[in-house]
Design a protein around this motif. Sequence first.
Motif, PDB file in Angstrom:
ATOM      1  N   ARG A 136       0.842  -1.210   0.000  1.00  0.00           N
ATOM      2  CA  ARG A 136       0.000   0.000   0.000  1.00  0.00           C
ATOM      3  C   ARG A 136       0.871   1.250   0.000  1.00  0.00           C
ATOM      4  O   ARG A 136       1.612   1.503   0.940  1.00  0.00           O
ATOM      5  N   ARG A 137       0.806   2.000  -1.066  1.00  0.00           N
ATOM      6  CA  ARG A 137       1.555   3.265  -1.129  1.00  0.00           C
ATOM      7  C   ARG A 137       0.815   4.335  -0.350  1.00  0.00           C
ATOM      8  O   ARG A 137       1.399   5.283   0.147  1.00  0.00           O
ATOM      9  N   ILE A 138      -0.503   4.204  -0.318  1.00  0.00           N
ATOM     10  CA  ILE A 138      -1.326   5.072   0.533  1.00  0.00           C
ATOM     11  C   ILE A 138      -2.094   4.126   1.440  1.00  0.00           C
ATOM     12  O   ILE A 138      -2.861   3.291   0.947  1.00  0.00           O
ATOM     13  N   ASN A 139      -1.857   4.232   2.734  1.00  0.00           N
ATOM     14  CA  ASN A 139      -2.543   3.311   3.644  1.00  0.00           C
ATOM     15  C   ASN A 139      -4.001   3.737   3.834  1.00  0.00           C
ATOM     16  O   ASN A 139      -4.354   4.880   3.566  1.00  0.00           O
ATOM     17  N   TRP A 140      -4.839   2.815   4.304  1.00  0.00           N
ATOM     18  CA  TRP A 140      -6.275   3.113   4.466  1.00  0.00           C
ATOM     19  C   TRP A 140      -6.480   4.377   5.304  1.00  0.00           C
ATOM     20  O   TRP A 140      -5.916   4.512   6.380  1.00  0.00           O
ATOM     21  N   PHE A 141      -7.254   5.266   4.805  1.00  0.00           N
ATOM     22  CA  PHE A 141      -7.559   6.497   5.549  1.00  0.00           C
ATOM     23  C   PHE A 141      -8.982   6.900   5.231  1.00  0.00           C
ATOM     24  O   PHE A 141      -9.569   6.456   4.249  1.00  0.00           O
ATOM     25  N   ASN A 142      -9.530   7.749   6.101  1.00  0.00           N
ATOM     26  CA  ASN A 142     -10.853   8.273   5.797  1.00  0.00           C
ATOM     27  C   ASN A 142     -10.856   9.768   6.025  1.00  0.00           C
ATOM     28  O   ASN A 142     -10.349  10.252   7.019  1.00  0.00           O
ATOM     29  N   HIS A 143     -11.280  10.499   5.031  1.00  0.00           N
ATOM     30  CA  HIS A 143     -11.209  11.960   5.157  1.00  0.00           C
ATOM     31  C   HIS A 143     -12.583  12.572   5.374  1.00  0.00           C
ATOM     32  O   HIS A 143     -12.710  13.695   5.805  1.00  0.00           O
ATOM     33  N   SER A 144     -13.627  11.820   5.053  1.00  0.00           N
ATOM     34  CA  SER A 144     -14.960  12.316   5.352  1.00  0.00           C
ATOM     35  C   SER A 144     -15.904  11.131   5.292  1.00  0.00           C
ATOM     36  O   SER A 144     -15.734  10.226   4.476  1.00  0.00           O
ATOM     37  N   GLY A 145     -16.873  11.120   6.163  1.00  0.00           N
ATOM     38  CA  GLY A 145     -17.872  10.050   6.137  1.00  0.00           C
ATOM     39  C   GLY A 145     -17.299   8.704   6.518  1.00  0.00           C
ATOM     40  O   GLY A 145     -16.277   8.600   7.185  1.00  0.00           O
ATOM     41  N   ARG A 146     -17.983   7.662   6.045  1.00  0.00           N
ATOM     42  CA  ARG A 146     -17.617   6.323   6.505  1.00  0.00           C
ATOM     43  C   ARG A 146     -16.800   5.552   5.470  1.00  0.00           C
ATOM     44  O   ARG A 146     -16.570   4.369   5.624  1.00  0.00           O
ATOM     45  N   ASN A 147     -16.396   6.207   4.391  1.00  0.00           N
ATOM     46  CA  ASN A 147     -15.631   5.511   3.361  1.00  0.00           C
ATOM     47  C   ASN A 147     -14.136   5.622   3.605  1.00  0.00           C
ATOM     48  O   ASN A 147     -13.628   6.686   3.925  1.00  0.00           O
ATOM     49  N   TYR A 148     -13.453   4.495   3.438  1.00  0.00           N
ATOM     50  CA  TYR A 148     -11.996   4.461   3.604  1.00  0.00           C
ATOM     51  C   TYR A 148     -11.357   4.235   2.244  1.00  0.00           C
ATOM     52  O   TYR A 148     -11.900   3.518   1.401  1.00  0.00           O
ATOM     53  N   HIS A 149     -10.201   4.849   2.058  1.00  0.00           N
ATOM     54  CA  HIS A 149      -9.506   4.735   0.774  1.00  0.00           C
ATOM     55  C   HIS A 149      -8.079   4.256   0.989  1.00  0.00           C
ATOM     56  O   HIS A 149      -7.472   4.540   2.026  1.00  0.00           O
ATOM     57  N   ALA A 150      -7.522   3.576  -0.009  1.00  0.00           N
ATOM     58  CA  ALA A 150      -6.117   3.183  -0.008  1.00  0.00           C
ATOM     59  C   ALA A 150      -5.694   3.065  -1.464  1.00  0.00           C
ATOM     60  O   ALA A 150      -6.546   3.047  -2.362  1.00  0.00           O
ATOM     61  N   ALA A 151      -4.384   3.009  -1.696  1.00  0.00           N
ATOM     62  CA  ALA A 151      -3.934   2.844  -3.087  1.00  0.00           C
ATOM     63  C   ALA A 151      -2.580   2.164  -3.122  1.00  0.00           C
ATOM     64  O   ALA A 151      -1.810   2.209  -2.148  1.00  0.00           O
ATOM     65  N   GLY A 152      -2.332   1.501  -4.225  1.00  0.00           N
ATOM     66  CA  GLY A 152      -1.051   0.840  -4.447  1.00  0.00           C
ATOM     67  C   GLY A 152      -0.775   0.811  -5.929  1.00  0.00           C
ATOM     68  O   GLY A 152      -1.470   1.462  -6.720  1.00  0.00           O
ATOM     69  N   LYS A 153       0.270   0.062  -6.299  1.00  0.00           N
ATOM     70  CA  LYS A 153       0.592  -0.011  -7.734  1.00  0.00           C
ATOM     71  C   LYS A 153       0.982  -1.434  -8.086  1.00  0.00           C
ATOM     72  O   LYS A 153       1.817  -2.042  -7.403  1.00  0.00           O
ATOM     73  N   CYS A 154       0.363  -1.949  -9.133  1.00  0.00           N
ATOM     74  CA  CYS A 154       0.698  -3.287  -9.615  1.00  0.00           C
ATOM     75  C   CYS A 154       1.780  -3.102 -10.676  1.00  0.00           C
ATOM     76  O   CYS A 154       1.640  -2.227 -11.535  1.00  0.00           O
ATOM     77  N   ILE A 155       2.860  -3.915 -10.617  1.00  0.00           N
ATOM     78  CA  ILE A 155       3.951  -3.704 -11.587  1.00  0.00           C
ATOM     79  C   ILE A 155       3.464  -3.938 -13.017  1.00  0.00           C
ATOM     80  O   ILE A 155       3.989  -3.388 -13.961  1.00  0.00           O
TER      81      ILE A 155
END
Length: 307
Positions: free
Chosen positions: A242-261
């Motif tokens: 995970r390049r961006i770990n799970w986070f939530n900036h508003s409401g109940r939705n959590y986001h994360a991101a990574g990169k597949c080679i």
Amino acid sequence: MNYIVFDLEWNQPEGLDSKSRPLPFEIIEIGAVRLNENFELVSKFSRVIKPQVYNRLNRHIVKMLSLKPGELEKGGSFENVAGKFLEWCGEDCIFCTWGNQDLTELQRNMNYYSMPPLSDGPFRYIDVQKLYSIMIDDMQQYSLETAVDRMKIVKDVQFHRAFSDAYYTSKILKLIPADIIEHNPAYDVYHLPATRDEEIHVSTSTGHTVYSRAFDSKEDILQDKVLLTLWCPVCKGRALKRRINWFNHSGRNYHAAGKCIEHGYVSGLMRIRPGEFGGFYAEKTTSLASEQEFLKLSEQYRKVPTK
Ligand SMILES: [Zn+2]
């Protein structure tokens, strides 16, 4: 197999908040059409229900439905009408609705009257509203009437009655290409998966979604290593760093991101929702993302107060 396209009308009391109601919405009408495997209309169902929980009709609902005075008084009881409806649906059918609320409210009303459940776990259905958005490549939620106008469907019956809304929904379903229907199944999770092995994994044309079992708390979900894993939706077996770990900036939705080679940026979206019978569950979707989307998530991640 038959397609059962149905729609419900319901009543809700005025001035009583949803938490203090014995039933959030009381169903007062069921309308449906049955389509064969070629999406041809083979049968119709339309019945009104005499209210038993909230006798006073919400005036907005009376106006919207253009109910005639005394019309509902002639209706059958919910158990009777719902029983007839399910009998009419037959054994081998798949439910199709505009959005996901009708299946929930049908099951809530059935549960209120202690009727046997539609299923004891998640089941597949067709969310025509979602398929319509996928077809026009615009993920906003459109009203049925807007979709009917945009598709230039002849408006030969009045809107906002259960039967007519089911009828128009079936007209839209008929225009959706078969591969879109096949590759974008929806799952009803009124009854959540009981165990990890029963969790629902579904690959759609836009990504991969998991519907989890029930957890006692949101915190338990956010500590579950398997749920937190970000998979590439294309290679599936490949867990990403995970390049961006799970986070939530508003409401109940959590986001994360990574990169597949191999496939580039992947974003994860986790929606945490209360289960119908207690606890919480997660609906986690991973999809391929553009660099722009990745940068937008990084930006939002940086703005989140210290985790
Ligand atoms: Zn990949």
